[in-house]
Design a protein around this motif. Structure first.
Motif, short mmCIF file in Angstrom:
data_model
loop_
_atom_site.label_atom_id
_atom_site.label_comp_id
_atom_site.label_asym_id
_atom_site.label_seq_id
_atom_site.Cartn_x
_atom_site.Cartn_y
_atom_site.Cartn_z
N PHE A 1 72.20 58.64 27.70
CA PHE A 1 72.06 59.60 26.65
C PHE A 1 70.56 59.44 25.74
CE2 PHE A 1 74.59 56.24 24.52
CZ PHE A 1 73.85 56.38 23.27
N SER A 2 70.29 58.09 25.64
CA SER A 2 68.89 57.78 24.82
C SER A 2 67.81 57.96 25.71
CB SER A 2 69.09 56.48 24.56
OG SER A 2 69.37 55.41 25.36
N SER A 3 67.77 58.30 27.24
CA SER A 3 66.68 58.34 27.84
C SER A 3 66.54 59.77 28.44
CB SER A 3 66.48 57.48 29.09
OG SER A 3 67.87 57.83 29.76
N ILE A 4 67.24 60.81 27.65
CA ILE A 4 67.06 62.22 28.08
C ILE A 4 65.66 62.65 27.68
CG2 ILE A 4 67.95 64.62 27.93
CD1 ILE A 4 70.65 63.45 27.72
N VAL A 5 65.28 62.52 26.36
CA VAL A 5 64.19 62.95 25.79
C VAL A 5 63.12 61.67 25.30
CG1 VAL A 5 65.02 65.02 25.19
CG2 VAL A 5 65.20 63.20 23.54
#
Length: 379
Positions: free
Chosen positions: A208-212
């Motif tokens: 979830f921390s590497s989506i944006v």
């Protein structure tokens, strides 16, 4: 007085008549081949490393977010990229549609955006779309609509475009929160393949921390706007003679703000409610994924049992001197569903993370103020 008209006529007669300037030859331009357009565009080769937000755009976004209900405020960002800096010089809001499935509403938004861009071009204003902005609450902005919109922008626009998020809850506490994001390359690769299975997440290293990824953002104000803001906060004497002596000394143009005296405990309960709702949504999503995985496992077990049984029958038939039975296509007999997508789980985890960070910030500041109030309570 009678000489005035003759004097004006004399002055007019003394001015030489303007001579018609020679008409210059029309310049000729050679059309740039489509195959060379990207090579000639030097700015396209310079990656965007910073976003510059004009002060007028900031005021427009804040005004739109204040007038709209909740996080329904969204709009288009206009500007240009220059030497690695994406300069956002203008913006305009988009009408809010109730549901994403309403085709008439979506087409109306598209027509409105096209009409606005044509109008801006007619008045020779910036009409180059560089992204969009979105108003959020409590730091959370992950959603299917957000991902789809940003994916389209990064696919169509030259530098991919950015999304500027404005946190309304931060503005209520006196902090103008503006952040710029864009989707990561790993997430875009998985999104284009429409594959968010477990193996795909492991392959692309997605969480979830590497989506944006966040892009540094700064706000630029021109001297005129800076002078105006300075006058708003500067005290000025009352010039009226009717003013009382006590009030004639100095009067602030803006009323005093007491937001710093707010203990900040009002958003804690709301923040906790959002976290509980996000946890319930995550639990529901995991339950759905577990059900689908059990269904897939049952179908795979039935298919494997059928293949094993056919092999055993063929062994017996060959031992008896009979021809083996043909091996049937298992995929036609048993429809094994594909592995479910985990994109929604990633987005919900991103919401939980954003709400948790917001709760940590609000509660820590509120605790400091409460302790300070308790210490000074006897004064």
């Amino acid at each position: 007085m009678s000489n005035a008209p003759s004097m004006a006529a004399a002055i007019a007669a003394s001015i030489p008549a303007p001579q018609a300037a020679p008409t210059p030859a029309a310049p000729t331009y050679e059309a740039i081949p489509a195959s060379m357009s990207k090579v000639i565009d030097i700015e396209a080769e310079i990656p965007i490393t910073r976003v510059q937000l004009d002060g007028m755009v900031v005021s427009k976004i804040v005004k739109h977010a204040r007038e709209a209900q909740g996080s329904n405020a969204h709009g288009v960002l206009l500007g240009l990229d220059l030497d690695g800096t994406l300069e956002i010089s203008n913006s305009f809001p988009l009408p809010h549609h109730l549901t994403d499935d309403d085709d008439k509403s979506l087409k109306g938004v598209a027509r409105y955006q096209s009409s606005m861009l044509r109008s801006l071009k007619e008045v020779q204003a910036d009409d180059s779309v560089v992204g969009f902005y979105q108003a959020i609450t409590l730091g959370s902005f992950f959603s299917q609509n957000f991902v789809e919109t940003q994916a389209v922008h990064q696919d169509k626009l030259r530098h991919g475009g950015v999304v500027v998020v404005h946190d309304i809850s931060q503005t209520a506490r006196g902090n103008a929160s503006f952040r710029a994001f864009r989707l990561t390359k790993a997430f875009l690769d998985a999104y284009k393949k429409k594959d968010f299975s477990t193996d795909s997440l492991i392959e692309h290293g997605l969480t979830f921390s590497s989506i944006v990824e966040e892009i540094p953002l700064r706000i630029r104000t021109n001297p005129l706007l800076g002078s105006f803001l300075e006058t708003l906060g500067t005290s000025s004497p009352i010039s009226s003679s009717d003013a009382a002596p006590s009030t004639a000394s100095a009067t602030a143009a803006l009323p005093p703000s007491f937001s710093c005296l707010n203990l900040g405990t009002g958003n804690v309960s709301r923040n906790l409610e959002q976290i509980v709702e996000a946890l319930d949504a995550y639990k529901t999503e995991e339950g759905n994924l577990g059900y689908l995985q059990r269904q897939i496992a049952r179908e795979k077990a039935r298919a494997e049992a059928h293949v094993t049984k056919r092999k055993e029958e063929n062994v017996v038939r060959v031992a008896a001197g009979l021809a083996p039975l043909p091996e049937e296509d298992v995929s036609r007999l048993y429809k094994i569903p594909p592995e479910p997508s985990r994109l929604e789980s990633l987005l919900v985890l991103g919401k939980i993370n954003a709400y948790s960070k917001s709760l940590e910030e609000v509660s820590s500041t509120g605790l400091v103020k409460m302790y300070a109030t308790k210490a000074n309570g006897g004064v």
